[in-house]
Structure formats: C-alpha cells, structure tokens
Design a protein around this motif. Structure first.
Motif, short mmCIF file in Angstrom:
data_model
loop_
_atom_site.label_atom_id
_atom_site.label_comp_id
_atom_site.label_asym_id
_atom_site.label_seq_id
_atom_site.Cartn_x
_atom_site.Cartn_y
_atom_site.Cartn_z
N ASP A 190 0.84 -1.21 0.00
CA ASP A 190 0.00 0.00 0.00
C ASP A 190 0.87 1.25 0.00
N ALA A 191 1.93 1.24 0.79
CA ALA A 191 2.84 2.40 0.84
C ALA A 191 3.51 2.62 -0.52
N TYR A 192 3.88 1.52 -1.18
CA TYR A 192 4.51 1.63 -2.50
C TYR A 192 3.54 2.26 -3.51
N ILE A 193 2.29 1.77 -3.51
CA ILE A 193 1.29 2.31 -4.45
C ILE A 193 1.02 3.78 -4.14
N ASN A 194 0.90 4.13 -2.87
CA ASN A 194 0.65 5.54 -2.50
C ASN A 194 1.81 6.43 -2.90
N ALA A 195 3.04 5.96 -2.67
CA ALA A 195 4.22 6.75 -3.06
C ALA A 195 4.27 6.93 -4.57
N LEU A 196 3.95 5.87 -5.29
CA LEU A 196 3.94 5.94 -6.75
C LEU A 196 2.90 6.95 -7.23
N ARG A 197 1.73 6.92 -6.64
CA ARG A 197 0.68 7.87 -7.02
C ARG A 197 1.11 9.31 -6.73
N GLU A 198 1.74 9.51 -5.58
CA GLU A 198 2.18 10.87 -5.22
C GLU A 198 3.26 11.38 -6.18
N VAL A 199 4.19 10.51 -6.56
CA VAL A 199 5.24 10.93 -7.49
C VAL A 199 4.64 11.28 -8.85
N ILE A 200 3.71 10.45 -9.31
CA ILE A 200 3.07 10.73 -10.61
C ILE A 200 2.26 12.02 -10.53
N LYS A 201 1.55 12.21 -9.43
CA LYS A 201 0.78 13.45 -9.24
C LYS A 201 1.70 14.67 -9.23
N PHE A 202 2.84 14.56 -8.53
CA PHE A 202 3.81 15.67 -8.49
C PHE A 202 4.36 15.95 -9.88
N VAL A 231 4.93 10.72 -21.91
CA VAL A 231 5.31 10.54 -20.51
C VAL A 231 4.08 10.36 -19.63
N ASP A 232 3.03 11.15 -19.89
CA ASP A 232 1.78 11.00 -19.13
C ASP A 232 1.21 9.59 -19.29
N GLN A 233 1.15 9.12 -20.53
CA GLN A 233 0.62 7.78 -20.78
C GLN A 233 1.49 6.71 -20.12
N MET A 234 2.80 6.90 -20.20
CA MET A 234 3.71 5.92 -19.60
C MET A 234 3.53 5.87 -18.09
N GLU A 235 3.41 7.02 -17.45
CA GLU A 235 3.20 7.05 -16.01
C GLU A 235 1.86 6.43 -15.62
N ASP A 236 0.81 6.74 -16.38
CA ASP A 236 -0.50 6.15 -16.10
C ASP A 236 -0.46 4.63 -16.25
N ASN A 237 0.18 4.15 -17.31
CA ASN A 237 0.30 2.71 -17.51
C ASN A 237 1.13 2.06 -16.41
N PHE A 238 2.19 2.74 -15.99
CA PHE A 238 3.03 2.20 -14.92
C PHE A 238 2.23 2.07 -13.62
N GLU A 239 1.42 3.09 -13.33
CA GLU A 239 0.58 3.06 -12.13
C GLU A 239 -0.44 1.93 -12.20
N LYS A 240 -1.10 1.79 -13.36
CA LYS A 240 -2.08 0.71 -13.53
C LYS A 240 -1.42 -0.66 -13.41
N ASN A 241 -0.24 -0.81 -14.01
CA ASN A 241 0.46 -2.09 -13.94
C ASN A 241 0.88 -2.42 -12.51
N ALA A 242 1.34 -1.41 -11.77
CA ALA A 242 1.73 -1.65 -10.38
C ALA A 242 0.52 -2.04 -9.54
N GLU A 243 -0.60 -1.35 -9.74
CA GLU A 243 -1.82 -1.69 -8.98
C GLU A 243 -2.31 -3.09 -9.32
N SER A 244 -2.32 -3.43 -10.61
CA SER A 244 -2.79 -4.76 -11.00
C SER A 244 -1.82 -5.84 -10.52
N GLY A 245 -0.52 -5.54 -10.49
CA GLY A 245 0.45 -6.50 -9.97
C GLY A 245 0.24 -6.77 -8.49
#
Length: 199
Positions: free
Chosen positions: A53-65, A141-155
């Motif tokens: 959960d911490a990893y997913i939250n940190a990833l979301r915050e980095v992408i949001k930033f 870059v936006d698409q890549m970050e969104d895909n990375f976030e989705k892949n991490a969540e699904s993983g």
C-alpha cells in the motif's frame, strides 16, 4: 479406616493430577507454539500488505507531483508567451512602419495590417511546429506514467489474490501439522508411561 480411605483417595487424586497437569502443560505448549506461528505469519502478511500500500501511494504521489510540475512549466510557458506577445505588439506599434513615406512606394494602412497579421500567423505556425515534439513527449510521458501506475496496482492485486487463494491451503496444512504435533506428543507420553510401567 476413614483416615486410610481419605489417604487412598488423596493418593489417587495426586497420581491423576500430575499426569493431567503434564498433559495440559504439553498440550498448552504445542497449542501456544502453533498459535504464535500463525500470529507471526499474519503479522508478516499484514506488514507485506502495508508495504505494498505504501509503494502504491508513493507511486501515485510521485506521478501526481510530476503532472503538477509539467502543468506548472506549461503555465509558465504560456505566461512568458503572453508577455512576449504583448512586448512584440508594443514594439510593432512603436516602429515607424509607414510613418516615413517613401517616394518610391507608399504602403497603405490596410497592407500594413495585413503584413502584421501575416507575421503573427507565421510566428504562431512556427511556434506550433516547435511545440509539437514537446507536446508529444509530454503526452507520451503521461501515458507511460498512467500505464506504470495501472500495472503496479494490478500486480499488487494479483499478488494479493494469489496469496489469498493459498491462504486456505496454508491454514489447513498448519492445522494438520498442529494436530500431528499434538498426536506425536501424546504418543510419546503414552510410550514413555508404558516404558516406565514395564520397568
């Protein structure tokens, strides 16, 4: 005789109680051991889920930033573009286009305005051409970050589902191991008692 009878009852109770206490103590030890094993496994599982959960939250915050940073850079560019446009407009108004009329050619105010509009249009087109690769890169870059976030969540979701599927099997094996351990202890005690009786 009453005293002898009470001594016999007391000695019978004493012989029953130590073995019962011993059986309860050994059984209690085995139960405590396996209960502690289950608790430590559950704590480890909870820690793993907290880390995920911490990893997913940190990833979301980095992408949001990153998105906010790119947006602020875009806003800064738009502001500088607006400022430059105002400066060019002021500069063009101050330049002596047509104020000194040449003897050879006279430029009418309509032609001046058309020339100014063409200049603005050409500069706008050049700007669009220059910005196209940058916009494409930002979009990529936006698409890549969104895909990375989705892949991490699904993983993470896949791993949790896999662990939950094996949880029932693990619990069943732990129960079997606990029961086997208790049976082994009981057999060992029974064998030891039989050994003592034969000697």
């Amino acid at each position: 005789m009453a005293q002898k009878k009470s001594e016999t009852v007391l000695s019978a109770v004493e012989t029953i109680n130590p073995s019962a206490e011993e059986s309860v103590a050994v059984g209690s030890f085995v139960n405590t051991f396996w209960d502690q094993f289950e608790l430590s496994r559950e704590r480890a599982e909870q820690l793993r889920e907290n880390r995920e959960d911490a990893y997913i939250n940190a990833l979301r915050e980095v992408i949001k930033f990153n998105k906010q940073f790119r947006k602020s850079v875009g806003n800064l560019y738009q502001q500088s573009k607006k400022t430059n446009k105002e400066m060019v407009s002021e500069l063009m108004n101050q330049l002596p286009f047509g104020k000194e009329e040449s003897k050879e050619e006279e430029v009418s105010p309509i032609e001046r305005e058309e020339l100014k509009n063409q200049f603005v249009e050409v500069s706008g087109q050049l700007e669009k051409i220059a910005l196209t690769p940058i916009k494409s890169f930002v979009h990529f870059v936006d698409q890549m970050e969104d895909n990375f976030e989705k892949n991490a969540e699904s993983g993470v979701a896949f791993e949790r589902n896999r662990r939950n599927a094996w949880l029932k099997v693990r619990k069943h094996y732990v129960k079997l191991a606990k029961d086997s351990h208790l049976n082994l202890v009981e057999r060992g005690k029974s064998g030891f008692k039989e050994l003592i009786k034969t000697n």
